[in-house]
Motif scaffolding. Structure first.
Motif, PDB file in Angstrom:
ATOM      1  N   ASP A 158      30.819  78.404  27.692  1.00 58.11           N
ATOM      2  CA  ASP A 158      29.941  77.841  28.722  1.00 58.11           C
ATOM      3  C   ASP A 158      30.514  78.003  30.127  1.00 58.11           C
ATOM      4  N   ASN A 159      31.817  77.925  30.254  1.00 56.63           N
ATOM      5  CA  ASN A 159      32.429  77.961  31.586  1.00 56.63           C
ATOM      6  C   ASN A 159      32.706  79.367  32.110  1.00 56.63           C
ATOM      7  N   ILE A 160      32.243  80.382  31.434  1.00 58.39           N
ATOM      8  CA  ILE A 160      32.499  81.763  31.867  1.00 58.39           C
ATOM      9  C   ILE A 160      31.959  82.031  33.274  1.00 58.39           C
ATOM     10  N   PHE A 161      30.857  81.371  33.599  1.00 60.30           N
ATOM     11  CA  PHE A 161      30.226  81.633  34.895  1.00 60.30           C
ATOM     12  C   PHE A 161      31.002  81.021  36.053  1.00 60.30           C
ATOM     13  N   ASN A 162      31.889  80.076  35.757  1.00 63.29           N
ATOM     14  CA  ASN A 162      32.718  79.482  36.813  1.00 63.29           C
ATOM     15  C   ASN A 162      33.653  80.516  37.438  1.00 63.29           C
ATOM     16  N   LYS A 163      34.069  81.500  36.656  1.00 62.58           N
ATOM     17  CA  LYS A 163      34.965  82.553  37.168  1.00 62.58           C
ATOM     18  C   LYS A 163      34.246  83.549  38.069  1.00 62.58           C
ATOM     19  N   TYR A 164      32.927  83.581  37.964  1.00 60.96           N
ATOM     20  CA  TYR A 164      32.169  84.642  38.633  1.00 60.96           C
ATOM     21  C   TYR A 164      31.101  84.095  39.576  1.00 60.96           C
ATOM     22  N   ILE A 165      31.408  83.009  40.249  1.00 63.19           N
ATOM     23  CA  ILE A 165      30.444  82.410  41.177  1.00 63.19           C
ATOM     24  C   ILE A 165      30.105  83.427  42.266  1.00 63.19           C
ATOM     25  N   GLY A 166      28.822  83.600  42.494  1.00 64.14           N
ATOM     26  CA  GLY A 166      28.359  84.539  43.512  1.00 64.14           C
ATOM     27  C   GLY A 166      28.182  85.963  43.023  1.00 64.14           C
ATOM     28  N   MET A 167      28.501  86.217  41.777  1.00 62.00           N
ATOM     29  CA  MET A 167      28.356  87.565  41.229  1.00 62.00           C
ATOM     30  C   MET A 167      27.059  87.675  40.433  1.00 62.00           C
ATOM     31  N   SER A 168      26.554  88.874  40.339  1.00 61.53           N
ATOM     32  CA  SER A 168      25.311  89.109  39.592  1.00 61.53           C
ATOM     33  C   SER A 168      25.581  89.186  38.093  1.00 61.53           C
ATOM     34  N   ILE A 169      24.525  89.099  37.326  1.00 63.56           N
ATOM     35  CA  ILE A 169      24.642  89.233  35.868  1.00 63.56           C
ATOM     36  C   ILE A 169      25.210  90.608  35.517  1.00 63.56           C
ATOM     37  N   GLU A 170      24.781  91.631  36.253  1.00 66.02           N
ATOM     38  CA  GLU A 170      25.282  92.985  35.999  1.00 66.02           C
ATOM     39  C   GLU A 170      26.795  93.062  36.212  1.00 66.02           C
ATOM     40  N   GLN A 171      27.279  92.417  37.276  1.00 63.01           N
ATOM     41  CA  GLN A 171      28.715  92.445  37.561  1.00 63.01           C
ATOM     42  C   GLN A 171      29.512  91.689  36.493  1.00 63.01           C
ATOM     43  N   ILE A 172      28.997  90.537  36.089  1.00 63.72           N
ATOM     44  CA  ILE A 172      29.666  89.763  35.041  1.00 63.72           C
ATOM     45  C   ILE A 172      29.664  90.553  33.734  1.00 63.72           C
ATOM     46  N   SER A 173      28.544  91.178  33.434  1.00 64.68           N
ATOM     47  CA  SER A 173      28.413  91.977  32.230  1.00 64.68           C
ATOM     48  C   SER A 173      29.472  93.075  32.170  1.00 64.68           C
ATOM     49  N   LYS A 174      29.650  93.769  33.263  1.00 64.33           N
ATOM     50  CA  LYS A 174      30.648  94.846  33.317  1.00 64.33           C
ATOM     51  C   LYS A 174      32.074  94.306  33.247  1.00 64.33           C
ATOM     52  N   ALA A 175      32.324  93.188  33.931  1.00 64.07           N
ATOM     53  CA  ALA A 175      33.673  92.619  33.951  1.00 64.07           C
ATOM     54  C   ALA A 175      34.095  92.090  32.583  1.00 64.07           C
ATOM     55  N   GLU A 176      33.157  91.535  31.830  1.00 64.60           N
ATOM     56  CA  GLU A 176      33.470  90.908  30.546  1.00 64.60           C
ATOM     57  C   GLU A 176      33.081  91.763  29.336  1.00 64.60           C
ATOM     58  N   TYR A 177      32.467  92.918  29.585  1.00 67.72           N
ATOM     59  CA  TYR A 177      31.997  93.792  28.503  1.00 67.72           C
ATOM     60  C   TYR A 177      31.033  93.055  27.563  1.00 67.72           C
ATOM     61  N   ILE A 178      30.091  92.344  28.175  1.00 65.66           N
ATOM     62  CA  ILE A 178      29.062  91.603  27.442  1.00 65.66           C
ATOM     63  C   ILE A 178      27.710  92.169  27.857  1.00 65.66           C
ATOM     64  N   PRO A 179      26.825  92.469  26.924  1.00 72.37           N
ATOM     65  CA  PRO A 179      25.492  92.970  27.296  1.00 72.37           C
ATOM     66  C   PRO A 179      24.746  91.984  28.201  1.00 72.37           C
ATOM     67  N   LYS A 180      24.054  92.532  29.196  1.00 75.21           N
ATOM     68  CA  LYS A 180      23.298  91.699  30.140  1.00 75.21           C
ATOM     69  C   LYS A 180      22.316  90.779  29.427  1.00 75.21           C
ATOM     70  N   GLU A 181      21.672  91.300  28.418  1.00 79.26           N
ATOM     71  CA  GLU A 181      20.669  90.529  27.702  1.00 79.26           C
ATOM     72  C   GLU A 181      21.269  89.280  27.065  1.00 79.26           C
ATOM     73  N   LEU A 182      22.493  89.416  26.540  1.00 78.74           N
ATOM     74  CA  LEU A 182      23.173  88.282  25.927  1.00 78.74           C
ATOM     75  C   LEU A 182      23.553  87.245  26.987  1.00 78.74           C
ATOM     76  N   LEU A 183      23.992  87.706  28.138  1.00 81.58           N
ATOM     77  CA  LEU A 183      24.300  86.789  29.233  1.00 81.58           C
ATOM     78  C   LEU A 183      23.058  86.046  29.698  1.00 81.58           C
ATOM     79  N   LYS A 184      21.936  86.746  29.777  1.00 84.41           N
ATOM     80  CA  LYS A 184      20.687  86.101  30.192  1.00 84.41           C
ATOM     81  C   LYS A 184      20.277  85.024  29.186  1.00 84.41           C
ATOM     82  N   LEU A 185      20.436  85.298  27.902  1.00 82.95           N
ATOM     83  CA  LEU A 185      20.134  84.292  26.882  1.00 82.95           C
ATOM     84  C   LEU A 185      21.036  83.075  27.045  1.00 82.95           C
ATOM     85  N   LYS A 186      22.302  83.314  27.331  1.00 86.30           N
ATOM     86  CA  LYS A 186      23.251  82.214  27.520  1.00 86.30           C
ATOM     87  C   LYS A 186      22.849  81.364  28.714  1.00 86.30           C
TER      88      LYS A 186
END
Length: 73
Positions: free
Chosen positions: A37-65
């Motif tokens: 749940d707290n993964i987004f705290n590390k990436y405040i101000g970043m887009s889903i695409e940027q988080i996806s690339k940084a964490e190697y998580i598909p964008k769709e999975l991040l959007k569901l989260k």
């Protein structure tokens, strides 16, 4: 876990039933299991695409989260 007796491959290829609801539930379960749940705290101000690339998580999975977090708080 939720549908241990359902065989989506069989339902999809041998019947006229749809698996989209089951697949969506499986994806939500995966996002809850794999993404803290707290993964987004590390990436405040970043887009889903940027988080996806940084964490190697598909964008769709991040959007569901994100949707799940918003819905439950």
């Amino acid at each position: 876990m939720l549908h241990s007796k359902d065989n989506c491959y069989f339902m999809k290829n041998k019947t006229l039933m749809l698996c989209s609801k089951i697949e969506r539930q499986a994806n939500i379960f995966a996002s809850e299991l794999l993404i803290p749940d707290n993964i987004f705290n590390k990436y405040i101000g970043m887009s889903i695409e940027q988080i996806s690339k940084a964490e190697y998580i598909p964008k769709e999975l991040l959007k569901l989260k994100i949707d799940y977090i918003i819905k439950n708080f």
